[in-house]
Design an enzyme around this catalytic site. Structure first.
Site, mmCIF file in Angstrom:
data_model
loop_
_atom_site.group_PDB
_atom_site.id
_atom_site.type_symbol
_atom_site.label_atom_id
_atom_site.label_comp_id
_atom_site.label_asym_id
_atom_site.label_seq_id
_atom_site.Cartn_x
_atom_site.Cartn_y
_atom_site.Cartn_z
ATOM 1 N N VAL A 103 0.912 -1.207 -0.118
ATOM 2 C CA VAL A 103 -0.018 -0.192 0.048
ATOM 3 C C VAL A 103 0.769 1.085 0.198
ATOM 4 O O VAL A 103 1.917 1.612 0.869
ATOM 5 C CB VAL A 103 -1.022 -0.131 1.228
ATOM 6 C CG1 VAL A 103 -0.223 -0.176 2.452
ATOM 7 C CG2 VAL A 103 -2.014 1.317 1.302
ATOM 8 N N SER A 104 0.678 2.211 -0.809
ATOM 9 C CA SER A 104 1.259 3.469 -0.856
ATOM 10 C C SER A 104 2.787 3.378 -1.167
ATOM 11 O O SER A 104 3.076 2.590 -2.145
ATOM 12 C CB SER A 104 0.894 4.458 0.290
ATOM 13 O OG SER A 104 1.330 5.565 0.057
#
Length: 277
Positions: A103-104
């Site tokens: 994520v990210s």
């Protein structure tokens, strides 16, 4: 039903102490373990729900150096080094092949790992992330708050800034997320930022032939949804899912919905997983 707690240990990898969380599968179904890479500055406590999101597979993640309770490295590192440490960590748990999720900032690391060790990766899930330095930037207001250290040290500042920063409303899950934040070591956070300067997955992304799922929020003010379309076009066997009304932390604010999307992708036969949504 009580939340499944991970087994947390300190693992020695190349002389580094990596604080590691491991959730054994509640139900043994022969699924590949899931290797999870978290966002920048994000500690293990922010991943507590992973065991309940994916109860039918082992899940493993770790605090990168300088984050949570993993000591900071003496010198900066590069993405390929982080990927190698993750691979050696898997070796210590006797895990040969994994599905990978990031994520990210962790989505960039997931891409690096999936390219570097693509013979050990089954499927790839990328959430709220980009191809690196070639990304479409987010809103200046959100990016300016990203570099403010108070988002880790001042819970009230985080609550007041959450909507502008992440594009999500503050609710019960967000409150728990904020309460679980541990401030990263300033040098460790700087090394995380430094690691991906000049990095892009575009030169190698076409070689990543595993089925891939890209998930983006259409209200993400940090990594706009256009970055998901770039990843979708670059990854040979990928599909894109856009969470309507989802901000940068839809994995937290829309956890049940997102988990269902990911589980369906992971459980699907390879030929169906590759079909564009």
């Amino acid at each position: 039903m009580p939340e499944q707690r991970p087994q947390i240990t300190m693992q020695d990898v190349d002389g580094l102490q990596l604080r590691t969380a491991f959730w054994p599968a509640k139900e043994a179904k022969g699924n590949l373990p899931l290797l999870f890479f978290n966002g920048i500055g994000a500690n293990l406590e922010l991943t507590q729900g992973l065991g309940d999101m994916f109860p039918d597979r082992d899940v493993i993640t770790f605090d990168v150096p300088g984050v949570g309770k993993s000591p900071v490295t003496q010198w900066p590192y590069r993405p390929w080094m982080l990927a190698r440490w993750a691979r050696k960590l898997l070796d210590q748990f006797h895990i040969d092949e994994v599905d990978v999720m990031g994520v990210s900032w962790g989505g960039a690391l997931a891409q690096q790992f999936a390219f570097q060790y693509r013979n050990r990766v089954g499927k790839l899930i990328l959430c709220a992330t980009s191809a690196g330095m070639t990304m479409i930037p987010g809103r200046p207001k959100s990016l300016s708050k990203m570099v403010d250290a108070r988002r880790y040290t001042d819970p009230e500042f985080m609550r007041e800034s959450f909507s502008a920063l992440y594009g999500d409303a503050v609710d019960g899950e967000v409150g728990r997320h904020i309460d679980n934040l541990l401030p990263p070591d300033p040098r460790g956070y700087f090394y995380q930022l430094l690691a991906f300067i000049g990095w892009s997955s575009l030169p190698f992304i076409r070689f990543m032939k595993m089925p891939s799922l890209v998930i983006m929020g259409d209200e993400d003010t940090i990594v706009p949804v256009a970055n998901g379309h770039i990843l979708r076009m670059g990854l040979p066997k990928s599909r894109l899912h856009v969470v309507e009304g989802g901000g940068h932390l839809f994995l937290v604010t829309r956890a049940a919905e997102t988990a269902e999307i990911i589980r369906e992708f992971l459980d699907a036969p390879e030929e169906l997983a590759e079909v564009a949504a």
